[in-house]
Design a protein around this motif. Sequence first.
Motif, PDB file in Angstrom:
ATOM      1  N   ALA A   1       0.327  -0.860   0.158  1.00  0.00           N
ATOM      2  CA  ALA A   1      -0.094   0.074   0.051  1.00  0.00           C
ATOM      3  C   ALA A   1       1.011   1.455  -0.050  1.00  0.00           C
ATOM      4  O   ALA A   1       0.676   2.154  -0.529  1.00  0.00           O
ATOM      5  CB  ALA A   1      -0.701  -0.047   1.117  1.00  0.00           C
ATOM      6  N   GLY A   2       2.325   1.276   0.596  1.00  0.00           N
ATOM      7  CA  GLY A   2       3.245   2.786   0.662  1.00  0.00           C
ATOM      8  C   GLY A   2       3.594   2.855  -0.454  1.00  0.00           C
ATOM      9  O   GLY A   2       3.526   3.943  -0.526  1.00  0.00           O
ATOM     10  N   VAL A   3       4.100   1.692  -1.279  1.00  0.00           N
ATOM     11  CA  VAL A   3       4.693   2.582  -3.164  1.00  0.00           C
ATOM     12  C   VAL A   3       3.306   2.342  -3.842  1.00  0.00           C
ATOM     13  O   VAL A   3       3.567   2.961  -4.330  1.00  0.00           O
ATOM     14  CB  VAL A   3       5.329   1.011  -2.774  1.00  0.00           C
ATOM     15  CG1 VAL A   3       6.420   0.547  -2.063  1.00  0.00           C
ATOM     16  CG2 VAL A   3       4.840  -0.665  -3.321  1.00  0.00           C
ATOM     17  N   GLN A   4       2.209   2.077  -3.278  1.00  0.00           N
ATOM     18  CA  GLN A   4       1.054   2.211  -4.144  1.00  0.00           C
ATOM     19  C   GLN A   4       1.138   4.009  -4.015  1.00  0.00           C
ATOM     20  O   GLN A   4       0.814   4.359  -5.252  1.00  0.00           O
ATOM     21  CB  GLN A   4       0.116   1.664  -3.889  1.00  0.00           C
ATOM     22  CG  GLN A   4       0.187   0.293  -4.952  1.00  0.00           C
ATOM     23  CD  GLN A   4      -0.550  -0.802  -4.585  1.00  0.00           C
ATOM     24  OE1 GLN A   4      -1.705  -1.001  -3.302  1.00  0.00           O
ATOM     25  NE2 GLN A   4      -0.624  -1.469  -5.382  1.00  0.00           N
ATOM     26  N   GLY A   5       0.772   4.455  -2.420  1.00  0.00           N
ATOM     27  CA  GLY A   5       0.769   5.782  -2.428  1.00  0.00           C
ATOM     28  C   GLY A   5       2.081   6.296  -2.915  1.00  0.00           C
ATOM     29  O   GLY A   5       1.578   8.214  -2.575  1.00  0.00           O
ATOM     30  N   LEU A   6       2.914   5.990  -3.334  1.00  0.00           N
ATOM     31  CA  LEU A   6       4.443   6.988  -3.438  1.00  0.00           C
ATOM     32  C   LEU A   6       3.650   6.910  -4.985  1.00  0.00           C
ATOM     33  O   LEU A   6       5.165   7.107  -5.673  1.00  0.00           O
ATOM     34  CB  LEU A   6       5.395   6.052  -2.735  1.00  0.00           C
ATOM     35  CG  LEU A   6       5.931   6.437  -1.314  1.00  0.00           C
ATOM     36  CD1 LEU A   6       6.897   5.961  -1.654  1.00  0.00           C
ATOM     37  CD2 LEU A   6       6.092   7.763  -1.410  1.00  0.00           C
ATOM     38  N   ASN A   7       2.732   6.779  -4.921  1.00  0.00           N
ATOM     39  CA  ASN A   7       2.347   6.579  -6.864  1.00  0.00           C
ATOM     40  C   ASN A   7       3.854   6.237  -7.771  1.00  0.00           C
ATOM     41  O   ASN A   7       4.394   5.707  -9.001  1.00  0.00           O
ATOM     42  CB  ASN A   7       3.171   7.777  -7.453  1.00  0.00           C
ATOM     43  CG  ASN A   7       2.377   8.673  -8.914  1.00  0.00           C
ATOM     44  OD1 ASN A   7       1.260   6.826  -9.344  1.00  0.00           O
ATOM     45  ND2 ASN A   7       2.780   9.160  -9.761  1.00  0.00           N
ATOM     46  N   LEU A   8       3.819   4.765  -6.864  1.00  0.00           N
ATOM     47  CA  LEU A   8       5.111   3.809  -7.635  1.00  0.00           C
ATOM     48  C   LEU A   8       3.302   2.346  -8.696  1.00  0.00           C
ATOM     49  O   LEU A   8       2.891   1.882  -7.663  1.00  0.00           O
ATOM     50  CB  LEU A   8       5.821   3.009  -7.364  1.00  0.00           C
ATOM     51  CG  LEU A   8       6.564   3.875  -6.681  1.00  0.00           C
ATOM     52  CD1 LEU A   8       7.509   3.688  -5.703  1.00  0.00           C
ATOM     53  CD2 LEU A   8       7.375   4.583  -7.734  1.00  0.00           C
ATOM     54  N   ARG A   9       4.241   1.988  -9.392  1.00  0.00           N
ATOM     55  CA  ARG A   9       3.058   1.023  -9.868  1.00  0.00           C
ATOM     56  C   ARG A   9       3.760  -0.662  -9.322  1.00  0.00           C
ATOM     57  O   ARG A   9       5.081  -1.457  -9.922  1.00  0.00           O
ATOM     58  CB  ARG A   9       2.955   0.555 -11.348  1.00  0.00           C
ATOM     59  CG  ARG A   9       2.050  -0.290 -11.961  1.00  0.00           C
ATOM     60  CD  ARG A   9       1.752   0.166 -13.987  1.00  0.00           C
ATOM     61  NE  ARG A   9       2.997  -0.066 -14.102  1.00  0.00           N
ATOM     62  CZ  ARG A   9       2.904  -0.163 -15.257  1.00  0.00           C
ATOM     63  NH1 ARG A   9       2.950  -1.809 -15.430  1.00  0.00           N
ATOM     64  NH2 ARG A   9       4.177  -0.093 -16.134  1.00  0.00           N
ATOM     65  N   PRO A  10       2.868  -1.618  -8.909  1.00  0.00           N
ATOM     66  CA  PRO A  10       3.483  -3.032  -8.168  1.00  0.00           C
ATOM     67  C   PRO A  10       3.852  -3.416 -10.096  1.00  0.00           C
ATOM     68  O   PRO A  10       3.207  -3.444 -10.471  1.00  0.00           O
ATOM     69  CB  PRO A  10       2.715  -3.500  -7.157  1.00  0.00           C
ATOM     70  CG  PRO A  10       1.469  -2.520  -6.599  1.00  0.00           C
ATOM     71  CD  PRO A  10       1.830  -1.260  -8.020  1.00  0.00           C
TER      72      PRO A  10
ATOM     73  N   ALA B   1      14.444  13.320  -6.774  1.00  0.00           N
ATOM     74  CA  ALA B   1      14.712  12.796  -8.645  1.00  0.00           C
ATOM     75  C   ALA B   1      13.666  13.602  -9.513  1.00  0.00           C
ATOM     76  O   ALA B   1      14.015  13.275 -10.366  1.00  0.00           O
ATOM     77  CB  ALA B   1      14.664  11.486  -8.067  1.00  0.00           C
ATOM     78  N   GLY B   2      12.351  14.111  -8.764  1.00  0.00           N
ATOM     79  CA  GLY B   2      12.244  14.712  -9.766  1.00  0.00           C
ATOM     80  C   GLY B   2      10.692  13.344  -9.636  1.00  0.00           C
ATOM     81  O   GLY B   2       9.279  14.021 -10.913  1.00  0.00           O
ATOM     82  N   HIS B   3      10.409  12.654  -9.130  1.00  0.00           N
ATOM     83  CA  HIS B   3       8.961  11.922  -9.394  1.00  0.00           C
ATOM     84  C   HIS B   3       7.906  12.411  -8.509  1.00  0.00           C
ATOM     85  O   HIS B   3       8.225  12.942  -7.625  1.00  0.00           O
ATOM     86  CB  HIS B   3       9.674  10.712  -8.702  1.00  0.00           C
ATOM     87  CG  HIS B   3       8.125   9.525  -8.264  1.00  0.00           C
ATOM     88  ND1 HIS B   3       7.765   8.916  -9.702  1.00  0.00           N
ATOM     89  CD2 HIS B   3       7.194   8.917  -7.178  1.00  0.00           C
ATOM     90  CE1 HIS B   3       6.623   8.514  -9.751  1.00  0.00           C
ATOM     91  NE2 HIS B   3       6.543   8.375  -8.559  1.00  0.00           N
ATOM     92  N   GLN B   4       6.657  12.384  -9.021  1.00  0.00           N
ATOM     93  CA  GLN B   4       5.953  13.249  -8.477  1.00  0.00           C
ATOM     94  C   GLN B   4       4.671  12.640  -7.536  1.00  0.00           C
ATOM     95  O   GLN B   4       4.390  11.121  -7.821  1.00  0.00           O
ATOM     96  CB  GLN B   4       4.444  13.532  -9.583  1.00  0.00           C
ATOM     97  CG  GLN B   4       5.300  14.629 -10.548  1.00  0.00           C
ATOM     98  CD  GLN B   4       5.585  15.712  -9.734  1.00  0.00           C
ATOM     99  OE1 GLN B   4       5.140  16.585  -8.756  1.00  0.00           O
ATOM    100  NE2 GLN B   4       6.526  16.207 -10.152  1.00  0.00           N
TER     101      GLN B   4
ATOM    102  N   GLY C   1       2.721  10.700   1.327  1.00  0.00           N
ATOM    103  CA  GLY C   1       1.495   9.317   0.581  1.00  0.00           C
ATOM    104  C   GLY C   1       1.989   7.973   1.502  1.00  0.00           C
ATOM    105  O   GLY C   1       1.087   6.944   1.385  1.00  0.00           O
ATOM    106  N   GLY C   2       3.220   7.788   1.403  1.00  0.00           N
ATOM    107  CA  GLY C   2       3.324   6.436   1.060  1.00  0.00           C
ATOM    108  C   GLY C   2       2.932   5.782   2.948  1.00  0.00           C
ATOM    109  O   GLY C   2       2.922   5.084   2.799  1.00  0.00           O
ATOM    110  N   VAL C   3       3.760   6.389   3.856  1.00  0.00           N
ATOM    111  CA  VAL C   3       3.469   6.719   5.247  1.00  0.00           C
ATOM    112  C   VAL C   3       2.062   6.752   5.482  1.00  0.00           C
ATOM    113  O   VAL C   3       1.527   5.972   6.429  1.00  0.00           O
ATOM    114  CB  VAL C   3       4.759   7.680   6.026  1.00  0.00           C
ATOM    115  CG1 VAL C   3       3.920   7.557   7.475  1.00  0.00           C
ATOM    116  CG2 VAL C   3       5.336   7.919   5.548  1.00  0.00           C
ATOM    117  N   ALA C   4       0.984   8.146   5.283  1.00  0.00           N
ATOM    118  CA  ALA C   4       0.049   7.163   5.351  1.00  0.00           C
ATOM    119  C   ALA C   4      -1.224   5.890   5.002  1.00  0.00           C
ATOM    120  O   ALA C   4      -2.429   5.761   5.489  1.00  0.00           O
ATOM    121  CB  ALA C   4      -0.515   8.695   4.291  1.00  0.00           C
TER     122      ALA C   4
END
Length: 411
Positions: A302-311, A388-391, A396-399
């Motif tokens: 859930a945290g990496v998804q909250g960081l706008n990363l795709r599993p 690094a410029g990632h939006q 978001g990840g911690v939440a």
Amino acid sequence: MSNFGQINPPPRLLMGPGPINADPRVLRAMSAQLIGQYDPAMTSYMNETMALYREVFCTANQWTLLIDGTSRAGIEALLFSALCPGDKVLIPVFGRFGLLLSEIAQRAGAEVHTIEVPWGEVFKPEQIEEALQRVRPKVLAVVQGDTSTTMLQPLEELGALCRKYDALFYTDVTASIGGNFLKTDEWGLDAVSAGLQKCLAGPSGSSPITVSDRYVEVVRRRRHVEAGLVTSAHQAGIEPAIRSNYFDIPMILDYWGEERLNHHTEATSMLYCARECARLLVDEGMDNAIARHQLHGDAMLAGVQGLNLRPFGDLKHKMNNVVGVYIPEAVQGDAVRSSLLNDFGIEIGTSFGPLHGKIWRIGTMGYNARKDAVLTTLAALEQVLRLAGHQCDASGGVAAAMAVYKAAAEA
């Protein structure tokens, strides 16, 4: 006078696919004083280790013990002892470690047959049954959890298929045991090997194994013949000698058995270590340990998804203890890992083969399957990604991870 100082490793939080930080109680056990290999206390520790790992493997197998060496030592011992030159082995490959099983089986002189699915997927039972029916192998060798893809291969139906087609059923559970369900007896497994450096919360260096009576009967049939007669002996139906002395399972069984026949000098400190790894899991309860890994794995996902990363991969078959995430196109993956390591003291993993440079692998396993490790990793990863410029949303990840923990607490 030596020019070298004491070993003093930098502090690291190892949140990759393994190895991980060892539990401090395991490190303390490793520091205990050495005793002789035939000391009654040593024999007692060996017997206790066997009993503890029967619970870890969920088996009643008498022969549940340690191979001295890393997890690969356990793989080699079980495959080299079971496979004669020319024997057929079937290996379903869904990641790098299936390829490793293929290489080891080839070195044992086996006739290797593989089937493959794209990395990020697992096999359906009917795919494996079709191959078993076609190949008729002596051994089906499967990785349960392949950290290169983070996928967990279902094993529940394969034991019955192996009995149907008269094949031994072997699996490597190094990456999965302790964090995912494994039912050795219930699932009909004949041989299983593991390692300590992931969900068992120890260092690499000892390989717990368990083998069924069926497997033991097969490997004890191996006979010593002259090296030049191995091929003809096999064709005549005579089992050739096991090529390795160190990895000769029948000799190792005699060493761990009641007769304690000399084979090697047991790695005492690693035995203390492996015993403590198992003791901690058994005291926690295997179901509780698996639930812990699932909780913290879900929070990390859930945290990496909250960081706008795709599993990465089929999430229905993801291991509890590691998640793969695609590296954003605008981000240099190695630079992010380097910044996490050098600025925050946190290590995450890259990947291999077709996934190299495309995904990161983030683990939540063993001693590091805990809330503070998850939240610290996500907070640090967010800072590095934003630089690094990632939006991504602030915190978001911690939440997202905290929402998982809150839901679990309220359930």
